[in-house]
Scaffold this motif. Structure first.
Motif, PDB file in Angstrom:
ATOM      1  N   UNK A 188       0.786  -1.226   0.000  1.00  0.00           N
ATOM      2  CA  UNK A 188       0.000   0.000   0.000  1.00  0.00           C
ATOM      3  C   UNK A 188       0.815   1.272   0.000  1.00  0.00           C
ATOM      4  N   UNK A 189       2.134   1.169  -0.161  1.00  0.00           N
ATOM      5  CA  UNK A 189       2.991   2.354  -0.095  1.00  0.00           C
ATOM      6  C   UNK A 189       2.964   3.176  -1.386  1.00  0.00           C
ATOM      7  N   UNK A 190       2.598   2.539  -2.488  1.00  0.00           N
ATOM      8  CA  UNK A 190       2.648   3.227  -3.784  1.00  0.00           C
ATOM      9  C   UNK A 190       1.311   3.074  -4.520  1.00  0.00           C
ATOM     10  N   UNK A 191       0.241   3.661  -3.996  1.00  0.00           N
ATOM     11  CA  UNK A 191      -1.092   3.423  -4.574  1.00  0.00           C
ATOM     12  C   UNK A 191      -1.249   3.963  -5.997  1.00  0.00           C
ATOM     13  N   UNK A 192      -0.632   5.111  -6.292  1.00  0.00           N
ATOM     14  CA  UNK A 192      -0.791   5.677  -7.634  1.00  0.00           C
ATOM     15  C   UNK A 192      -0.096   4.805  -8.673  1.00  0.00           C
ATOM     16  N   UNK A 193       1.102   4.342  -8.350  1.00  0.00           N
ATOM     17  CA  UNK A 193       1.811   3.452  -9.271  1.00  0.00           C
ATOM     18  C   UNK A 193       1.063   2.130  -9.436  1.00  0.00           C
ATOM     19  N   UNK A 194       0.534   1.604  -8.340  1.00  0.00           N
ATOM     20  CA  UNK A 194      -0.200   0.336  -8.416  1.00  0.00           C
ATOM     21  C   UNK A 194      -1.419   0.474  -9.320  1.00  0.00           C
ATOM     22  N   UNK A 195      -2.120   1.603  -9.202  1.00  0.00           N
ATOM     23  CA  UNK A 195      -3.293   1.822 -10.059  1.00  0.00           C
ATOM     24  C   UNK A 195      -2.882   1.922 -11.522  1.00  0.00           C
ATOM     25  N   UNK A 196      -1.763   2.591 -11.799  1.00  0.00           N
ATOM     26  CA  UNK A 196      -1.316   2.711 -13.185  1.00  0.00           C
ATOM     27  C   UNK A 196      -0.982   1.341 -13.771  1.00  0.00           C
ATOM     28  N   UNK A 197      -0.255   0.524 -13.007  1.00  0.00           N
ATOM     29  CA  UNK A 197       0.132  -0.793 -13.514  1.00  0.00           C
ATOM     30  C   UNK A 197      -1.080  -1.688 -13.708  1.00  0.00           C
ATOM     31  N   UNK A 198      -2.031  -1.640 -12.751  1.00  0.00           N
ATOM     32  CA  UNK A 198      -3.193  -2.524 -12.834  1.00  0.00           C
ATOM     33  C   UNK A 198      -4.219  -2.056 -13.868  1.00  0.00           C
ATOM     34  N   UNK A 199      -4.464  -0.745 -13.930  1.00  0.00           N
ATOM     35  CA  UNK A 199      -5.590  -0.236 -14.707  1.00  0.00           C
ATOM     36  C   UNK A 199      -5.202   0.614 -15.915  1.00  0.00           C
ATOM     37  N   UNK A 200      -3.948   0.998 -16.006  1.00  0.00           N
ATOM     38  CA  UNK A 200      -3.543   1.895 -17.091  1.00  0.00           C
ATOM     39  C   UNK A 200      -3.448   1.186 -18.424  1.00  0.00           C
ATOM     40  N   UNK A 201      -3.395   1.960 -19.512  1.00  0.00           N
ATOM     41  CA  UNK A 201      -3.238   1.358 -20.844  1.00  0.00           C
ATOM     42  C   UNK A 201      -1.834   0.781 -21.006  1.00  0.00           C
ATOM     43  N   UNK A 202      -1.743  -0.319 -21.701  1.00  0.00           N
ATOM     44  CA  UNK A 202      -0.452  -0.942 -21.973  1.00  0.00           C
ATOM     45  C   UNK A 202      -0.194  -0.834 -23.473  1.00  0.00           C
ATOM     46  N   UNK A 203       0.468   0.255 -23.842  1.00  0.00           N
ATOM     47  CA  UNK A 203       0.672   0.577 -25.250  1.00  0.00           C
ATOM     48  C   UNK A 203       1.945  -0.079 -25.770  1.00  0.00           C
ATOM     49  N   UNK A 204       1.916  -0.457 -27.053  1.00  0.00           N
ATOM     50  CA  UNK A 204       3.145  -0.953 -27.665  1.00  0.00           C
ATOM     51  C   UNK A 204       4.014   0.255 -28.053  1.00  0.00           C
ATOM     52  N   UNK A 205       5.258   0.042 -28.470  1.00  0.00           N
ATOM     53  CA  UNK A 205       6.143   1.177 -28.757  1.00  0.00           C
ATOM     54  C   UNK A 205       5.589   2.138 -29.811  1.00  0.00           C
ATOM     55  N   UNK A 206       4.948   1.613 -30.853  1.00  0.00           N
ATOM     56  CA  UNK A 206       4.386   2.496 -31.877  1.00  0.00           C
ATOM     57  C   UNK A 206       3.288   3.372 -31.296  1.00  0.00           C
TER      58      UNK A 206
END
Length: 226
Positions: A188-206
């Protein structure tokens, strides 16, 4: 006198014909295969099967050779399109493509302005496409796109080099380090990063490159007079 203005020595048919263009092509071939560490006047001379001293009539220093190599690759970077947005987009895309073809380019772009004829032609084409937009907007706009492209290209190249050094591609890296991140986020120390990894878009390099570029271009457009 800069290398761009200095005349070449008279042609000598033996033991091998030579020109700045042939020297630069050989240097680019070496760099494409083994990186900039493979480029020296001695190694280029060996590639052309001539003595190193013959090259000094055409190129005085390795720095001049690197400048010529960068300008040669700039012949592949051609801004196109009728409007400013199309021109800046094509400048960004073709720069990225050139760096993917010639990975060493990422180590040489972004420093002092290049002054070779191909580089100047590309810059002139971009400015011409900006039309009647005031230079107070044009200059920082082009600088912003160039800064974005240099940073994005260098990051991509750094990631590819890291993969080669580690022997792990992106998926393998995620498998190796994923459990550590899960344990860390569970604290629980890094909630913003955890939300990004879990819920954020995972874009390819292009997608990552083009989305970031559109953000930059949208910001420029917002500054243009209506």
């Amino acid at each position: 006198m800069l290398v761009w203005e200095r005349p070449e020595p008279p042609e000598r048919p033996t033991p091998a014909p030579l020109s700045r263009e042939r020297i630069v092509r050989a240097a680019v071939r070496l760099a494409d295969v083994d990186g900039l560490d493979a480029v020296s006047l001695r190694k280029v001379a060996a590639e052309l099967d001539v003595g190193p001293m013959r090259l000094y009539g055409y190129i005085a220093t390795k720095e001049e050779l690197l400048d010529l190599m960068v300008d040669a690759v700039h012949s592949e970077i051609r801004p196109t399109g009728a409007g400013w947005r199309e021109a800046l987009s094509s400048l960004a895309e073709t720069t990225r493509q050139a760096a993917r073809q010639h990975e060493w380019l990422a180590d040489l772009i972004g420093g002092r302005p290049q002054l070779g004829p191909n580089t100047l032609a590309g810059g002139d084409a971009v400015l011409a496409a900006m039309g009647d937009i005031e230079l107070e907007i044009v200059v920082p706009a082009v600088a912003a796109v160039n800064a974005y492209v240099v940073g994005a290209v260098r990051r991509e190249v750094a990631e590819r080099r890291a993969e080669r050094v580690s022997g792990m591609d992106k998926h393998e890296w995620q498998v190796a380090f994923g459990p550590y991140l899960l344990r860390t986020f569970a604290t629980g120390r890094f909630p913003a990063l955890a939300r990004m990894v879990h819920d954020g878009p995972h874009l390819d390099p292009d997608e990552t490159f083009r989305t970031g570029l559109q953000f930059v271009l949208d910001g420029i457009e917002a500054r243009l007079p209506r």
